[in-house]
Design a protein around this motif. Sequence first.
Motif, short mmCIF file in Angstrom:
data_model
loop_
_atom_site.label_atom_id
_atom_site.label_comp_id
_atom_site.label_asym_id
_atom_site.label_seq_id
_atom_site.Cartn_x
_atom_site.Cartn_y
_atom_site.Cartn_z
N LEU A 114 4.35 8.01 -20.22
CA LEU A 114 4.41 8.67 -18.81
C LEU A 114 5.24 7.79 -17.83
CD1 LEU A 114 0.95 10.22 -18.36
CD2 LEU A 114 3.19 11.44 -18.95
N THR A 115 6.04 8.14 -17.12
CA THR A 115 6.67 7.24 -16.11
C THR A 115 6.95 8.32 -14.74
OG1 THR A 115 8.98 8.27 -16.78
CG2 THR A 115 8.02 6.15 -17.67
N GLY A 116 6.95 7.40 -13.47
CA GLY A 116 6.92 8.36 -12.37
C GLY A 116 7.37 7.18 -11.30
N ILE A 117 7.71 7.65 -10.14
CA ILE A 117 8.00 6.67 -9.07
C ILE A 117 7.35 7.13 -7.89
CG2 ILE A 117 9.68 5.91 -7.40
CD1 ILE A 117 11.77 5.98 -9.93
N ILE A 118 6.68 6.33 -7.13
CA ILE A 118 6.15 6.58 -5.77
C ILE A 118 7.22 5.95 -4.87
CG2 ILE A 118 4.30 5.84 -4.24
CD1 ILE A 118 2.52 5.31 -6.34
N PRO A 119 7.63 7.11 -4.01
CA PRO A 119 8.76 6.93 -3.09
C PRO A 119 8.45 6.06 -1.76
CG PRO A 119 8.15 8.91 -2.76
CD PRO A 119 7.21 8.51 -3.90
N LYS A 120 9.66 5.33 -1.22
CA LYS A 120 9.23 4.52 -0.10
C LYS A 120 9.51 5.61 0.97
CE LYS A 120 10.74 0.66 2.39
NZ LYS A 120 11.66 -0.53 2.32
N GLU A 121 8.41 5.66 2.07
CA GLU A 121 8.49 6.70 2.97
C GLU A 121 8.88 6.16 4.54
OE1 GLU A 121 5.18 9.28 3.04
OE2 GLU A 121 5.39 9.00 0.77
N ASP A 151 0.30 -3.76 -2.09
CA ASP A 151 0.91 -3.63 -0.72
C ASP A 151 2.02 -2.76 -0.33
OD1 ASP A 151 2.84 -5.95 1.33
OD2 ASP A 151 0.92 -5.22 1.66
N ALA A 152 1.99 -1.99 0.78
CA ALA A 152 2.90 -1.11 0.89
C ALA A 152 4.42 -1.59 1.07
CB ALA A 152 2.89 -0.41 2.18
N SER A 153 4.62 -2.98 1.15
CA SER A 153 6.00 -3.48 1.30
C SER A 153 6.51 -3.57 -0.34
CB SER A 153 5.78 -5.09 1.80
OG SER A 153 5.16 -5.70 0.80
N ASN A 154 5.98 -3.26 -1.21
CA ASN A 154 6.35 -3.09 -2.47
C ASN A 154 7.01 -1.63 -2.78
OD1 ASN A 154 5.35 -5.68 -3.34
ND2 ASN A 154 3.57 -5.11 -3.73
N LEU A 155 6.82 -0.81 -1.99
CA LEU A 155 7.45 0.54 -2.26
C LEU A 155 9.12 0.52 -2.38
CD1 LEU A 155 5.41 2.74 0.06
CD2 LEU A 155 5.37 2.55 -2.68
N PRO A 156 9.57 1.23 -3.13
CA PRO A 156 9.05 2.25 -4.09
C PRO A 156 8.41 1.28 -5.39
CG PRO A 156 11.41 1.93 -4.22
CD PRO A 156 11.10 1.29 -3.30
N ALA A 190 10.13 -2.58 -6.34
CA ALA A 190 11.70 -2.65 -6.25
C ALA A 190 12.11 -3.85 -6.50
CB ALA A 190 12.15 -2.13 -4.92
N ALA A 191 11.49 -5.17 -6.11
CA ALA A 191 12.33 -6.59 -6.19
C ALA A 191 12.01 -7.08 -7.50
CB ALA A 191 11.60 -7.32 -5.00
N GLN A 192 10.85 -6.51 -8.10
CA GLN A 192 10.72 -7.12 -9.57
C GLN A 192 11.72 -6.67 -10.73
OE1 GLN A 192 6.67 -5.50 -10.15
NE2 GLN A 192 5.79 -7.70 -9.96
N GLN A 193 11.97 -7.89 -11.62
CA GLN A 193 12.49 -7.40 -12.97
C GLN A 193 11.61 -6.95 -14.09
OE1 GLN A 193 15.76 -8.01 -13.61
NE2 GLN A 193 16.15 -8.78 -11.34
N GLN A 194 10.52 -7.51 -14.17
CA GLN A 194 9.64 -7.06 -15.22
C GLN A 194 8.50 -6.36 -14.49
OE1 GLN A 194 9.84 -6.86 -18.47
NE2 GLN A 194 11.90 -8.07 -18.27
N PRO A 195 7.94 -5.01 -15.27
CA PRO A 195 6.61 -4.68 -14.90
C PRO A 195 5.29 -5.46 -14.86
CG PRO A 195 7.36 -3.58 -16.83
CD PRO A 195 8.56 -4.39 -16.49
#
Length: 167
Positions: free
Chosen positions: A160-167, A135-140, A110-115
Amino acid sequence: MKKFYPFIFPSIALLIVLFLAWRWYNLRTQRDSEISRLGEGVEIENLTETELDRVMKGAGDFKSVDLTAQEATNAGFVRYELKDGKVTFSVTADLPILETGVYQVWVKAAAQQQPSKAFVLEYGKGGYVGSASVDASNLPLEITVSKELRPDNTIEEVVLTGIIPKE
């Protein structure tokens, strides 16, 4: 008697061959006419789409996210688990086999500009598969699968694209 000695061994060999052929023929014709009792009462059914999906995704504490395809022929999903402050995930994709190039997985927090590059998908029995842990702090996490012809740091063709959500 000496003139019969040369015929004894070949006649014994011929009798053995004839006996084995007769036995093979009897077993072969007997097996074709009988129905095995092992298959009695067994019904084979085709799985529905939901049952097939459940079997393919497996069991356990893993959650999954379907990946959105850019073309109708492509499909994939991400299975992930949150454990000990880490997100362990695996990407499984049903994609056309490439003759040149690779399928690259990119991860964007979430905090990154580029993948950033995560891993290259390897072709196996179930399609293209790969896994990593962050690290889990990088979610989503935004997961992108791309088709790469050159090994550089730019995404060439998103598949393909998808998002692992923050829980």
